[in-house]
Design a protein around this motif. Sequence first.
Motif, PDB file in Angstrom:
ATOM      1  N   VAL A 198       5.566  -9.832  -2.985  1.00 14.65           N
ATOM      2  CA  VAL A 198       6.288  -8.632  -2.566  1.00 14.65           C
ATOM      3  C   VAL A 198       6.727  -8.806  -1.117  1.00 14.65           C
ATOM      4  O   VAL A 198       5.960  -9.297  -0.276  1.00 14.65           O
ATOM      5  N   ARG A 199       7.923  -8.403  -0.824  1.00 18.99           N
ATOM      6  CA  ARG A 199       8.447  -8.528   0.542  1.00 18.99           C
ATOM      7  C   ARG A 199       7.819  -7.461   1.433  1.00 18.99           C
ATOM      8  O   ARG A 199       8.097  -6.270   1.312  1.00 18.99           O
ATOM      9  N   THR A 200       6.959  -7.887   2.337  1.00 22.03           N
ATOM     10  CA  THR A 200       6.264  -6.995   3.265  1.00 22.03           C
ATOM     11  C   THR A 200       6.290  -7.635   4.653  1.00 22.03           C
ATOM     12  O   THR A 200       6.605  -8.825   4.790  1.00 22.03           O
ATOM     13  N   PRO A 201       5.948  -6.883   5.696  1.00 24.36           N
ATOM     14  CA  PRO A 201       5.864  -7.499   7.021  1.00 24.36           C
ATOM     15  C   PRO A 201       4.918  -8.703   7.033  1.00 24.36           C
ATOM     16  O   PRO A 201       5.161  -9.683   7.740  1.00 24.36           O
ATOM     17  N   MET A 202       3.817  -8.644   6.263  1.00 26.78           N
ATOM     18  CA  MET A 202       2.864  -9.747   6.253  1.00 26.78           C
ATOM     19  C   MET A 202       3.457 -10.989   5.601  1.00 26.78           C
ATOM     20  O   MET A 202       3.389 -12.091   6.157  1.00 26.78           O
ATOM     21  N   THR A 203       4.059 -10.845   4.417  1.00 22.48           N
ATOM     22  CA  THR A 203       4.594 -12.017   3.730  1.00 22.48           C
ATOM     23  C   THR A 203       5.792 -12.596   4.481  1.00 22.48           C
ATOM     24  O   THR A 203       5.964 -13.818   4.524  1.00 22.48           O
ATOM     25  N   GLU A 204       6.599 -11.736   5.083  1.00 28.78           N
ATOM     26  CA  GLU A 204       7.748 -12.238   5.841  1.00 28.78           C
ATOM     27  C   GLU A 204       7.311 -13.033   7.064  1.00 28.78           C
ATOM     28  O   GLU A 204       8.048 -13.912   7.535  1.00 28.78           O
ATOM     29  N   GLY A 256       0.810  -1.207   0.000  1.00 32.95           N
ATOM     30  CA  GLY A 256       0.000   0.000   0.000  1.00 32.95           C
ATOM     31  C   GLY A 256       0.842   1.254   0.000  1.00 32.95           C
ATOM     32  O   GLY A 256       0.567   2.206  -0.747  1.00 32.95           O
ATOM     33  N   ARG A 257       1.876   1.262   0.815  1.00 29.73           N
ATOM     34  CA  ARG A 257       2.750   2.442   0.846  1.00 29.73           C
ATOM     35  C   ARG A 257       3.469   2.612  -0.489  1.00 29.73           C
ATOM     36  O   ARG A 257       3.604   3.734  -0.999  1.00 29.73           O
ATOM     37  N   ALA A 258       3.954   1.518  -1.060  1.00 27.15           N
ATOM     38  CA  ALA A 258       4.649   1.604  -2.347  1.00 27.15           C
ATOM     39  C   ALA A 258       3.740   2.167  -3.432  1.00 27.15           C
ATOM     40  O   ALA A 258       4.149   3.003  -4.248  1.00 27.15           O
ATOM     41  N   ARG A 262       6.995  -2.953  -9.875  1.00 32.74           N
ATOM     42  CA  ARG A 262       6.163  -3.625 -10.876  1.00 32.74           C
ATOM     43  C   ARG A 262       4.683  -3.454 -10.552  1.00 32.74           C
ATOM     44  O   ARG A 262       3.860  -3.273 -11.450  1.00 32.74           O
ATOM     45  N   VAL A 263       4.357  -3.527  -9.281  1.00 32.23           N
ATOM     46  CA  VAL A 263       2.966  -3.337  -8.862  1.00 32.23           C
ATOM     47  C   VAL A 263       2.550  -1.901  -9.152  1.00 32.23           C
ATOM     48  O   VAL A 263       1.460  -1.642  -9.692  1.00 32.23           O
ATOM     49  N   VAL A 264       3.408  -0.962  -8.813  1.00 31.31           N
ATOM     50  CA  VAL A 264       3.123   0.447  -9.047  1.00 31.31           C
ATOM     51  C   VAL A 264       2.890   0.702 -10.535  1.00 31.31           C
ATOM     52  O   VAL A 264       1.972   1.433 -10.919  1.00 31.31           O
ATOM     53  N   ALA A 265       3.714   0.094 -11.378  1.00 32.69           N
ATOM     54  CA  ALA A 265       3.591   0.313 -12.821  1.00 32.69           C
ATOM     55  C   ALA A 265       2.251  -0.175 -13.347  1.00 32.69           C
ATOM     56  O   ALA A 265       1.611   0.490 -14.176  1.00 32.69           O
ATOM     57  N   MET A 266       1.781  -1.335 -12.867  1.00 34.74           N
ATOM     58  CA  MET A 266       0.499  -1.846 -13.355  1.00 34.74           C
ATOM     59  C   MET A 266      -0.659  -0.995 -12.846  1.00 34.74           C
ATOM     60  O   MET A 266      -1.586  -0.689 -13.609  1.00 34.74           O
ATOM     61  N   VAL A 267      -0.624  -0.601 -11.585  1.00 34.27           N
ATOM     62  CA  VAL A 267      -1.684   0.262 -11.061  1.00 34.27           C
ATOM     63  C   VAL A 267      -1.682   1.595 -11.799  1.00 34.27           C
ATOM     64  O   VAL A 267      -2.741   2.146 -12.130  1.00 34.27           O
ATOM     65  N   GLY A 268      -0.496   2.105 -12.103  1.00 30.21           N
ATOM     66  CA  GLY A 268      -0.406   3.353 -12.853  1.00 30.21           C
ATOM     67  C   GLY A 268      -0.979   3.222 -14.252  1.00 30.21           C
ATOM     68  O   GLY A 268      -1.653   4.138 -14.744  1.00 30.21           O
ATOM     69  N   TRP A 270      11.889 -12.071  -4.489  1.00 33.79           N
ATOM     70  CA  TRP A 270      10.724 -11.242  -4.218  1.00 33.79           C
ATOM     71  C   TRP A 270      10.365 -10.394  -5.440  1.00 33.79           C
ATOM     72  O   TRP A 270      11.229 -10.028  -6.232  1.00 33.79           O
ATOM     73  N   THR A 271       9.093 -10.068  -5.558  1.00 32.20           N
ATOM     74  CA  THR A 271       8.628  -9.187  -6.633  1.00 32.20           C
ATOM     75  C   THR A 271       8.936  -7.741  -6.276  1.00 32.20           C
ATOM     76  O   THR A 271       8.540  -7.266  -5.207  1.00 32.20           O
ATOM     77  N   PRO A 272       9.623  -7.004  -7.145  1.00 30.72           N
ATOM     78  CA  PRO A 272       9.893  -5.587  -6.853  1.00 30.72           C
ATOM     79  C   PRO A 272       8.594  -4.790  -6.783  1.00 30.72           C
ATOM     80  O   PRO A 272       7.738  -4.908  -7.666  1.00 30.72           O
ATOM     81  N   PRO A 273       8.403  -3.972  -5.762  1.00 32.89           N
ATOM     82  CA  PRO A 273       7.172  -3.179  -5.655  1.00 32.89           C
ATOM     83  C   PRO A 273       6.929  -2.278  -6.860  1.00 32.89           C
ATOM     84  O   PRO A 273       5.784  -1.972  -7.182  1.00 32.89           O
TER      85      PRO A 273
END
Length: 267
Positions: free
Chosen positions: A190-196, A18-20, A212-218, A207-210
């Motif tokens: 994605v490496r997050t506190p939850m997945t870790e 979410g922050r990313a 990539r997620v940002v690019a798709m949402v954008g 891990w998936t670089p954040p």
Amino acid sequence: MGDLSGVALVTGAGSGIGRAIAEGLAARGMAVAGLARGEARLREAMDEIATATGARTLAVTADVTDRAQVETAVEEITEELGRVDLLVNNAGRVDAAEEPLWETDPDQWWDVVSSHVRGGFLLCRAVVPWMVLRNRGRIVNLASGMSLRARPEYSAYSVAKTGLMRMTEALAGALEGTDVRAFDVAPGLVRTPMTEAMPMWRGVTDWTPPDRVVAMVGAIAAGELDAWSGRFLHVNNDPIEELRARVPEGDGRRLRLRPYGDDDPLG
């Protein structure tokens, strides 16, 4: 980059994915409202994003499963930043332990489902009517590989993510004929506190670089992937340039029964 405009609302924006996403959208020119339960961490995150990007940001504390809190939060965002153009439903919990359904704590199990399904529903209910009124808006629901196939040791999360995916399809169908679209986006690992904290991912290094997620949402926010409204997209397996060039057919990338054979009456 400054190629986007409008107001984005990102839930679960205090950390992780979410922050990313919040920071990536701010960097591309959007005003960003972050929503989460933890006030101190959320305010720190949104202040840091504002400093790093120069964008307008707003931290709004709310529990996504509480109707009154969600409605109040959306009202505050509207007053401070304007109507929401992009809603990203990212907030949600995961099973407290890897165990079969009958051994889980019933309240914790239901809290997981509610955080994704009720949370996504309440945010959509508060935001989408104004998108329809203005005939402009995009909704992104964060999906998962568990949206498609259940993990027996994560039954609550599996049910929650599948339910959210069904909600996306129902929403997209109801929005046909408007310029408001809804999408399922699986972010990969994605490496997050939850997945870790999840035992199943111990020892993982790929891990998936954040970004990539940002690019798709954008790309969704920019209206580049509108043909995929109501369908499942995966950050790791769907290059954006290929999605731009392809129009899905029939029930592609939707949840459907697989026929048991050619003579299956439901085939």
